[in-house]
Design an enzyme around this catalytic site. Structure first.
Site, PDB file in Angstrom:
ATOM      1  N   SER A  70      43.045 -16.961  -5.313  1.00 52.72           N
ATOM      2  CA  SER A  70      41.748 -16.677  -5.931  1.00 52.72           C
ATOM      3  C   SER A  70      40.704 -17.691  -5.502  1.00 52.72           C
ATOM      4  O   SER A  70      40.994 -18.861  -5.302  1.00 52.72           O
ATOM      5  CB  SER A  70      41.860 -16.690  -7.457  1.00 52.72           C
ATOM      6  OG  SER A  70      40.589 -16.402  -8.029  1.00 52.72           O
ATOM      7  N   LYS A  93      48.152 -13.344 -10.966  1.00 53.36           N
ATOM      8  CA  LYS A  93      46.875 -13.125 -10.292  1.00 53.36           C
ATOM      9  C   LYS A  93      46.211 -11.845 -10.810  1.00 53.36           C
ATOM     10  O   LYS A  93      44.987 -11.786 -10.978  1.00 53.36           O
ATOM     11  CB  LYS A  93      47.092 -13.034  -8.770  1.00 53.36           C
ATOM     12  CG  LYS A  93      45.842 -12.654  -7.951  1.00 53.36           C
ATOM     13  CD  LYS A  93      44.684 -13.617  -8.179  1.00 53.36           C
ATOM     14  CE  LYS A  93      43.609 -13.535  -7.117  1.00 53.36           C
ATOM     15  NZ  LYS A  93      42.980 -12.238  -6.911  1.00 53.36           N
ATOM     16  N   HIS A 135      44.703 -12.653 -14.108  1.00 56.17           N
ATOM     17  CA  HIS A 135      43.508 -13.451 -13.788  1.00 56.17           C
ATOM     18  C   HIS A 135      42.344 -12.512 -13.484  1.00 56.17           C
ATOM     19  O   HIS A 135      41.233 -12.685 -13.989  1.00 56.17           O
ATOM     20  CB  HIS A 135      43.813 -14.355 -12.593  1.00 56.17           C
ATOM     21  CG  HIS A 135      42.605 -14.907 -11.885  1.00 56.17           C
ATOM     22  ND1 HIS A 135      41.790 -14.137 -11.071  1.00 56.17           N
ATOM     23  CD2 HIS A 135      42.075 -16.150 -11.858  1.00 56.17           C
ATOM     24  CE1 HIS A 135      40.816 -14.885 -10.592  1.00 56.17           C
ATOM     25  NE2 HIS A 135      40.954 -16.103 -11.050  1.00 56.17           N
ATOM     26  N   ASN A 136      42.595 -11.487 -12.666  1.00 58.90           N
ATOM     27  CA  ASN A 136      41.531 -10.556 -12.300  1.00 58.90           C
ATOM     28  C   ASN A 136      41.085  -9.714 -13.487  1.00 58.90           C
ATOM     29  O   ASN A 136      39.908  -9.368 -13.606  1.00 58.90           O
ATOM     30  CB  ASN A 136      41.996  -9.648 -11.161  1.00 58.90           C
ATOM     31  CG  ASN A 136      42.038 -10.363  -9.820  1.00 58.90           C
ATOM     32  OD1 ASN A 136      42.105 -11.585  -9.769  1.00 58.90           O
ATOM     33  ND2 ASN A 136      42.028  -9.617  -8.743  1.00 58.90           N
ATOM     34  N   GLU A 190      38.828 -11.771 -15.378  1.00 58.57           N
ATOM     35  CA  GLU A 190      37.592 -11.807 -14.586  1.00 58.57           C
ATOM     36  C   GLU A 190      36.732 -10.571 -14.861  1.00 58.57           C
ATOM     37  O   GLU A 190      35.507 -10.674 -15.019  1.00 58.57           O
ATOM     38  CB  GLU A 190      37.970 -11.874 -13.104  1.00 58.57           C
ATOM     39  CG  GLU A 190      36.836 -11.881 -12.113  1.00 58.57           C
ATOM     40  CD  GLU A 190      37.368 -11.806 -10.689  1.00 58.57           C
ATOM     41  OE1 GLU A 190      36.915 -10.922  -9.938  1.00 58.57           O
ATOM     42  OE2 GLU A 190      38.252 -12.616 -10.330  1.00 58.57           O
TER      43      GLU A 190
END
Length: 489
Positions: A135, A189, A192-193, A196
């Site tokens: 990232s 990940k 995480h997105n 986001e």
């Protein structure tokens, strides 16, 4: 070109923007690297950049065999190509020249189950495998990303020294850690997105309220976001938002570029995967789900424009541009507090998803350490991630970030401002699905008793699904219709 007596320490295949930048980062940190791409011009371009950016130890290779053989044993090869079939094709092309003990590292946004399949396939050939979330975008890849490697621990140890130098550096170490077994790196990940997605939606709603309820100009918004970035909201996304409001539209020669951008949001799938996983795991993630729904609705641009005309024709009066007398200073402070509280809810939902999947898969994820590696390099890096890290250090079994004493106090302190913002937006007809979802999440989670008792009664009425009582143990079923109509049971 690398020669037999000067083998590269690592290889990287796939030289689009992210691949090029990560390869240059690795070379700049002093690790000789071989690079390969099916399109040979990309190899030449990367070699040329390496030369221009400091005569870096980067060596171009033009076929899979030469590429693999130019790397010292045990070989470690990073793949940065589009997720799905291209990854399988690249692995097939390279693995025929690799030997037992060599490692493949997929640095793309891959579905975690694909990584687990590839771990199994690679293992049958004696190869090690890592699925590594990366990232930070192109700038992060070049100067220091947040890295989330999961899979073979042995493979991680083989390249730990490289990853720790290449990753973003924060005061408590490099933004990389061994995540866990299987597809854990890709899953982390993905979440995480998802966080986001929520973050970006909440920021866009703050902008919408300030602009359309407060009448603030882009210049004022730039100053506000820059000011917020010096306080508790300090983060990469707040910082770039302040920058965006300052950029002039040079095409038309007047106004700011942000006002000329079509209001249709793109996406690549990780947000959808996050919401799907939330449903699979029975974990509430309403802020993240609201952000995904908002992207879907934004895509209906033609329908929305037609709907606006239809409702206008039916007498709907638009309040959105009727600013009236607004206490701008108070509104700005209220929106700041509402944004902060809403963001905490989004991060709490993401952390709960990680914990639930960790339990299901036996990954033993360290939530505090994940918060730490997100402090630098990545898109959701934010100053309060250090406090999230400390919350999980204080209590690794923390049920929800909201009930950490520090965060609980902040939520209580901010709730009045939060309610004012959501209420004002509703009154003005400004959609704030993310802030509303966060507030409803908070209000639902903090209540000791919910109206779910009625839902259970309904389920038992029409489907004999039974219910539990608050005053005695066991499951119960009632003949509701007979009792309600006065019939004897």
């Amino acid at each position: 070109m690398a020669t037999a007596d000067a083998l590269s320490r690592i290889g990287l295949a796939g030289l689009a923007v992210m691949g090029q930048n990560l390869a240059l980062n690795i070379a700049e940190k002093g690790f000789p690297i071989s690079v390969y791409n099916r399109t040979t011009s990309k190899v030449d371009e990367t070699v040329d950049r390496a030369d221009r950016e400091g005569h870096l130890p980067l060596f171009g290779q033009y076929n899979p065999k030469d590429f693999v053989l130019s790397i010292q044993r045990p070989r470690s090869v990073i793949i940065l190509v589009k997720a799905g079939a291209p990854v399988d094709q690249t692995i097939a092309g390279l693995s025929q020249y690799m030997e037992p003990g060599d490692t493949i590292i997929d640095g793309g946004n891959e579905w975690y189950e694909n990584t687990e399949r590839r771990i199994s396939d690679s293992s049958s050939k004696g190869l090690l495998y890592l699925g590594m979330g990366v990232s930070g975008g192109e700038d992060g890849a070049r100067h220091g990303p947040s890295l989330m490697p999961g899979g073979s621990h042995r493979a991680y140890l083989n390249i730990k020294d490289i990853l720790e130098k290449v990753a973003a550096q924060v005061e408590d170490g490099p933004c990389v850690t061994y995540i866990g077994e299987g597809g854990s790196g890709n899953f982390v990940k993905m979440i995480h997105n998802g966080i986001e997605y929520g973050d970006m939606q909440l920021i866009s709603e703050a902008y919408d309220v300030l602009k359309n309820a407060g009448g603030l100009s882009n210049s004022e918004l730039a100053d506000i976001f820059a000011d917020w970035n010096r306080g508790e909201l300090e983060s990469f996304l707040i910082e770039i938002t302040a920058d965006i409001f300052q950029v002039k539209d040079f095409e038309s020669g007047h106004g700011e570029l942000v006002d000329k951008i079509l209001d249709k949001t793109g996406m690549k799938g990780t947000g959808k995967w996050t919401v799907q996983q939330a449903a699979e795991l029975s974990i509430a993630a309403p802020t993240i789900a609201a952000s995904l729904d908002s992207r879907y609705l934004s895509g209906l641009k033609d329908e929305r424009e037609a709907a606006a005309e239809i409702f206008k024709g039916q007498g709907f009066k638009e309040e959105i541009n009727n600013v009236g007398v607004v206490d701008k200073k108070r509104l700005i402070d209220d929106v700041r507090q509402a944004l902060y509280a809403s963001k905490i809810c989004s991060y709490a939902q993401g952390m709960n998803l990680l914990r639930a999947k960790s339990v299901e898969k036996g990954w033993n994820l360290n939530l505090g350490e994940l918060a730490r590696i997100w402090k630098g390099g990545c898109i959701i890096r934010a100053v309060f991630l250090d406090r999230i890290k400390k919350a999980y250090q204080r209590n690794p079994a923390l049920a929800n970030l909201l009930v950490d004493p520090e965060f609980a106090r902040e939520m209580v302190q901010r709730q009045a401002a939060w309610r004012r913002v959501v209420g004002l937006a509703i009154q003005k007809g400004i959609s704030v699905p993310g802030m509303s979802a966060s507030l409803q999440y908070f209000d639902t989670y903090r209540r000791a008793r919910l109206p779910a008792n009625l839902v259970q009664a309904q389920r038992d009425y029409f489907g004999a699904h039974t219910y539990e009582r608050i005053d005695r143990p066991g499951s119960y079923h009632t003949e509701w219709s007979k009792l309600a109509r006065g019939a004897t049971v």
